[in-house]
Design an enzyme around this catalytic site. Structure first.
Site, PDB file in Angstrom:
ATOM      1  N   HIS A 204     -47.820-111.702 -67.164  1.00  0.00           N
ATOM      2  CA  HIS A 204     -47.448-111.128 -66.036  1.00  0.00           C
ATOM      3  C   HIS A 204     -48.222-111.728 -64.949  1.00  0.00           C
ATOM      4  O   HIS A 204     -48.133-111.530 -63.578  1.00  0.00           O
ATOM      5  CB  HIS A 204     -48.026-109.533 -66.034  1.00  0.00           C
ATOM      6  CG  HIS A 204     -49.427-109.383 -65.910  1.00  0.00           C
ATOM      7  ND1 HIS A 204     -50.400-109.342 -66.943  1.00  0.00           N
ATOM      8  CD2 HIS A 204     -50.321-109.352 -64.799  1.00  0.00           C
ATOM      9  CE1 HIS A 204     -51.371-109.078 -66.603  1.00  0.00           C
ATOM     10  NE2 HIS A 204     -51.371-108.901 -65.415  1.00  0.00           N
TER      11      HIS A 204
HETATM   12  C1  UD1 Z   1     -51.302-106.118 -60.610  1.00  0.00           C
HETATM   13  C2  UD1 Z   1     -52.586-106.546 -60.016  1.00  0.00           C
HETATM   14  C3  UD1 Z   1     -53.006-107.702 -61.177  1.00  0.00           C
HETATM   15  C4  UD1 Z   1     -53.185-106.910 -62.710  1.00  0.00           C
HETATM   16  C5  UD1 Z   1     -51.919-106.228 -62.724  1.00  0.00           C
HETATM   17  C6  UD1 Z   1     -51.978-105.501 -64.098  1.00  0.00           C
HETATM   18  C7  UD1 Z   1     -53.066-107.457 -57.759  1.00  0.00           C
HETATM   19  C8  UD1 Z   1     -53.189-108.538 -56.663  1.00  0.00           C
HETATM   20  N1  UD1 Z   1     -52.563-107.818 -58.881  1.00  0.00           N
HETATM   21  O1  UD1 Z   1     -50.461-107.212 -60.523  1.00  0.00           O
HETATM   22  O2  UD1 Z   1     -54.406-108.269 -60.973  1.00  0.00           O
HETATM   23  O3  UD1 Z   1     -53.628-107.848 -63.757  1.00  0.00           O
HETATM   24  O4  UD1 Z   1     -51.503-105.418 -61.847  1.00  0.00           O
HETATM   25  O5  UD1 Z   1     -50.699-105.080 -64.557  1.00  0.00           O
HETATM   26  O6  UD1 Z   1     -53.374-106.486 -57.329  1.00  0.00           O
HETATM   27  N2  UD1 Z   1     -43.420-103.123 -60.695  1.00  0.00           N
HETATM   28  C9  UD1 Z   1     -42.545-102.274 -60.912  1.00  0.00           C
HETATM   29  N3  UD1 Z   1     -43.364-101.335 -61.256  1.00  0.00           N
HETATM   30  C10 UD1 Z   1     -44.568-100.898 -61.186  1.00  0.00           C
HETATM   31  C11 UD1 Z   1     -45.396-101.604 -60.657  1.00  0.00           C
HETATM   32  C12 UD1 Z   1     -44.782-103.149 -60.514  1.00  0.00           C
HETATM   33  O7  UD1 Z   1     -41.679-102.680 -60.948  1.00  0.00           O
HETATM   34  O8  UD1 Z   1     -44.843 -99.721 -61.525  1.00  0.00           O
HETATM   35  C13 UD1 Z   1     -43.154-104.510 -59.924  1.00  0.00           C
HETATM   36  C14 UD1 Z   1     -42.598-104.787 -58.752  1.00  0.00           C
HETATM   37  O9  UD1 Z   1     -41.490-105.497 -58.425  1.00  0.00           O
HETATM   38  C15 UD1 Z   1     -43.609-105.315 -57.941  1.00  0.00           C
HETATM   39  C16 UD1 Z   1     -44.172-106.308 -59.141  1.00  0.00           C
HETATM   40  O10 UD1 Z   1     -43.974-105.532 -60.409  1.00  0.00           O
HETATM   41  O11 UD1 Z   1     -43.325-106.031 -57.031  1.00  0.00           O
HETATM   42  C17 UD1 Z   1     -45.554-106.677 -58.847  1.00  0.00           C
HETATM   43  O12 UD1 Z   1     -46.367-105.397 -58.870  1.00  0.00           O
HETATM   44  P1  UD1 Z   1     -47.949-105.653 -58.346  1.00  0.00           P
HETATM   45  O13 UD1 Z   1     -48.755-104.435 -58.594  1.00  0.00           O
HETATM   46  O14 UD1 Z   1     -47.665-106.016 -56.883  1.00  0.00           O
HETATM   47  O15 UD1 Z   1     -48.522-106.726 -59.139  1.00  0.00           O
HETATM   48  P2  UD1 Z   1     -48.750-106.915 -60.433  1.00  0.00           P
HETATM   49  O16 UD1 Z   1     -48.014-108.428 -60.798  1.00  0.00           O
HETATM   50  O17 UD1 Z   1     -48.399-105.791 -61.273  1.00  0.00           O
HETATM   51  N1  UDP Z   2     -51.475-102.439 -71.794  1.00  0.00           N
HETATM   52  C1  UDP Z   2     -50.714-101.290 -72.178  1.00  0.00           C
HETATM   53  N2  UDP Z   2     -49.362-101.466 -72.703  1.00  0.00           N
HETATM   54  C2  UDP Z   2     -48.500-103.055 -72.456  1.00  0.00           C
HETATM   55  C3  UDP Z   2     -49.458-103.890 -72.086  1.00  0.00           C
HETATM   56  C4  UDP Z   2     -50.849-103.721 -71.850  1.00  0.00           C
HETATM   57  O1  UDP Z   2     -51.088-100.303 -72.518  1.00  0.00           O
HETATM   58  O2  UDP Z   2     -47.415-102.773 -72.500  1.00  0.00           O
HETATM   59  C5  UDP Z   2     -52.857-102.247 -71.829  1.00  0.00           C
HETATM   60  C6  UDP Z   2     -53.657-103.064 -72.470  1.00  0.00           C
HETATM   61  O3  UDP Z   2     -54.053-102.474 -73.825  1.00  0.00           O
HETATM   62  C7  UDP Z   2     -54.784-103.407 -71.611  1.00  0.00           C
HETATM   63  C8  UDP Z   2     -54.259-103.271 -70.171  1.00  0.00           C
HETATM   64  O4  UDP Z   2     -52.965-102.622 -70.373  1.00  0.00           O
HETATM   65  O5  UDP Z   2     -55.825-102.103 -71.792  1.00  0.00           O
HETATM   66  C9  UDP Z   2     -54.317-104.555 -69.460  1.00  0.00           C
HETATM   67  O6  UDP Z   2     -53.446-104.624 -68.417  1.00  0.00           O
HETATM   68  P1  UDP Z   2     -52.640-105.510 -67.791  1.00  0.00           P
HETATM   69  O7  UDP Z   2     -52.555-106.771 -68.754  1.00  0.00           O
HETATM   70  O8  UDP Z   2     -51.506-105.128 -66.999  1.00  0.00           O
HETATM   71  O9  UDP Z   2     -53.424-106.277 -66.576  1.00  0.00           O
HETATM   72  P2  UDP Z   2     -54.895-107.176 -66.721  1.00  0.00           P
HETATM   73  O10 UDP Z   2     -55.805-106.698 -67.599  1.00  0.00           O
HETATM   74  O11 UDP Z   2     -54.456-108.501 -66.795  1.00  0.00           O
HETATM   75  O12 UDP Z   2     -55.290-107.172 -65.330  1.00  0.00           O
END
Ligand code: UD1
Ligand code: UDP
Length: 355
Positions: A204
Site C-alpha cells: 500500500h
Molecule cells: C495511511 C497512512 C500510512 C499507513 C496507512 C495504513 C498517511 C499519510 N498515510 O495510508 O502511513 O501506513 O494509512 O493503512 O497518513 N481509502 C478507502 N477507504 C478507506 C481508507 C482509504 O477507499 O477506508 C482509499 C482512498 O481512496 C484514499 C486512499 O485509500 O484516498 C488512501 O488513504 P489514506 O488514508 O490517505 O492513505 P493510506 O494509503 O491509507
Molecule cells: N491488517 C489487517 N488486515 C489486512 C491488512 C493488514 O488486519 O488486510 C493489519 C496487520 O495485521 C497490521 C496492520 O493492519 O496489524 C498493518 O496496517 P497497514 O499495513 O495498513 O499499515 P502500516 O503498518 O504499514 O502503517
C-alpha cells in the site's frame, strides 16, 4: 488523569487497543477521537469489534484527501475537541496524518503530547510518514519508543528528555489476540488453503502503488510466483490497480486477490504463511513475531532489527521472484527486541505519573 486518544488509520486501531484497555482497566478516563481517515467497514469498524475497542467518543469523519487538506481538516476539528474536553494529555500513535494533526493541535494549545511508537526513522523524506514522525517527535513531551534503535534515533536529534523504551504495543496485541484468532478465524478453510502452502502479500505504500511502472512490475511478479499468493488489497492499491486495469487482465491462477481482512483473520494468515511479502510496517513486525520469513518491498525499513536478524530482507520489485525462490532464512528464532508484551501497562504507568 484524562487522556484524549487520537486514532484514524487501520494500524492505529491495533496499536492503541492494548493501551486503551490498560487505561480503562486502570480506571482512567479516556476520550477516544477517531479522525475518520480510514472509514470502510473493513478498514475501521471491524477492528473496533474484534479488538473490543470502545466506540469512539467522537468520529470527525474527515475521510480521504490530499495531505494538506486531510491534515488541515483534522487540525481544525481536533483543536475544537481538545478545547472542549480539556484533557491532561493527548496520546497519538505511529506516523499517519492523524498522528501529526493530533500532536500539532495539542502542542499549540499547550496540552502535553505523548507519542507511542516514537523514534522510528526511515531517513527517507519522500515518505509522507517520515515528515509526520519527525514533526510529531519534536512536538511531543513524552516519547514511548518500541526499540533501542528508536531511542538512539531520538538522541541523534537531541531528544533525550522523557524518552522511554517500553516495547511495541503491536506485540502486546499479538500476545493478547493470537489465541482468539486461532479459535475464531476460519480464514484458511474459507480460502481453501493449508498452513505453509501460500505466500501472504500486502502492498500500500505510495512508493509502490503510485508509479504505474512500479506497480505493474510488482503485479507481474505476484502473478508469476508459482505458489498460491493471498493478497488482501488495501483500498488505495485496489484503486490504482483498477485505474490500470491490472486486477482484471493479468491475474494468474495462483494469485488470489481478496478484500482487506479483519485483524483475527490477518493474524491467522500471517502465522500460517510460508512467507510474507509486504511494504507494511506492521506486517513486517508481525511476520517477525511469528517467525515467518518476510520480504519487504522497500529500499529501507524503520524496523532494522528485523533485517539484522536475517528474518526480513529488502527487495526491489524486479528482484521479487529471485528473493522468493533463493533466499536462505535463519534457523535461530527471532530475538526478543520488541519487549515482553507488557508495553501498554508500562505506557499507562508512566503516563499517569507525569505531572
Ligand atoms: C495511511 C497512512 C500510512 C499507513 C496507512 C495504513 C498517511 C499519510 N498515510 O495510508 O502511513 O501506513 O494509512 O493503512 O497518513 N481509502 C478507502 N477507504 C478507506 C481508507 C482509504 O477507499 O477506508 C482509499 C482512498 O481512496 C484514499 C486512499 O485509500 O484516498 C488512501 O488513504 P489514506 O488514508 O490517505 O492513505 P493510506 O494509503 O491509507
Ligand atoms: N491488517 C489487517 N488486515 C489486512 C491488512 C493488514 O488486519 O488486510 C493489519 C496487520 O495485521 C497490521 C496492520 O493492519 O496489524 C498493518 O496496517 P497497514 O499495513 O495498513 O499499515 P502500516 O503498518 O504499514 O502503517
Amino acid at each position: 488523569m484524562r487522556v484524549l486518544t487520537i486514532v484514524g488509520a487501520r494500524p492505529q486501531f491495533i496499536k492503541s487497543a492494548p493501551v486503551t484497555r490498560a487505561l480503562r482497566n486502570g480506571g482512567y478516563e479516556e476520550f477516544l477521537v477517531h479522525t475518520g481517515q480510514h472509514y470502510d467497514y473493513g478498514m475501521s469498524q471491524v477492528f473496533f469489534e474484534q479488538l473490543h475497542l470502545p466506540r469512539p467518543s467522537i468520529n470527525l469523519d474527515i475521510g480521504s484527501g490530499s495531505h494538506g487538506y486531510q491534515t488541515g481538516q483534522m487540525l481544525i476539528e481536533i483543536e475544537k475537541v481538545i478545547l472542549a474536553q480539556r484533557p491532561d494529555c493527548v496520546l497519538v500513535y505511529g506516523d499517519t496524518n492523524s498522528t501529526l494533526a493530533g500532536a500539532l493541535a495539542a502542542a499549540k494549545l499547550h496540552v502535553p503530547v505523548a507519542h507511542v511508537e516514537a523514534g522510528l526513522r526511515s531517513f527517507n523524506r519522500q515518505m509522507p510518514e517520515e515528515h509526520n514522525r519527525v514533526l510529531t517527535d519534536h512536538l511531543s513531551d513524552i516519547l514511548f519508543c518500541p526499540t533501542k534503535t528508536a531511542v538512539d534515533n531520538l538522541l541523534q536529534e537531541a531528544i533525550a528528555k522523557n524518552v522511554h523504551q517500553v516495547g511495541d504495543t503491536m506485540y502486546d496485541a499479538v500476545m493478547q489476540f493470537s489465541d482468539t484468532a486461532r479459535a475464531k478465524s476460519d480464514i484458511l478453510s474459507t480460502l481453501k488453503i493449508k498452513p505453509q502452502d501460500y505466500i501472504l502479500a500486502t502492498i500500500h505504500r505510495p512508493y509502490n502503488t503510485d508509479d504505474p511502472s512500479v506497480l505493474s512490475s510488482i503485479w507481474q511478479a505476484l502473478c508469476a510466483i508459482d505458489q498460491t499468493v493471498i493478497f488482501p488489497v488495501h483500498p488505495r492499491t485496489r484503486r490504482k490497480l483498477e485505474m490500470m486495469d491490472l486486477h482484471v487482465h493479468l491475474a494468474g491462477a495462483s494469485l488470489r486477490i481478496i478484500e482487506p481482512v479483519g485483524y483475527l483473520d490477518m493474524l491467522v494468515l500471517e502465522q500460517n504463511a510460508r512467507m510474507v511479502l509486504t511494504d507494511s510496517g506492521g506486517v513486517q513486525k508481525e511476520a517477525f513475531f511469528f517467525a515467518v520469513p518476510c520480504i519487504t518491498l522497500r529500499p529501507e525499513t524503520e524496523w532494522v532489527e528485523t533485517v539484522e536478524s536475517g528474518w526480513n530482507i529488502l527487495t526491489r520489485p524486479d528482484a521479487i521472484l529471485q528473493a522468493v525462490s533463493d533466499h536462505a532464512w535463519p534457523i535461530t528464532p527471532p530475538p526478543p527486541i520488541f519487549g515482553d508484551g507488557n508495553s501498554a501497562a508500562k505506557i499507562v504507568n508512566i503516563l499517569t505519573k507525569v505531572e
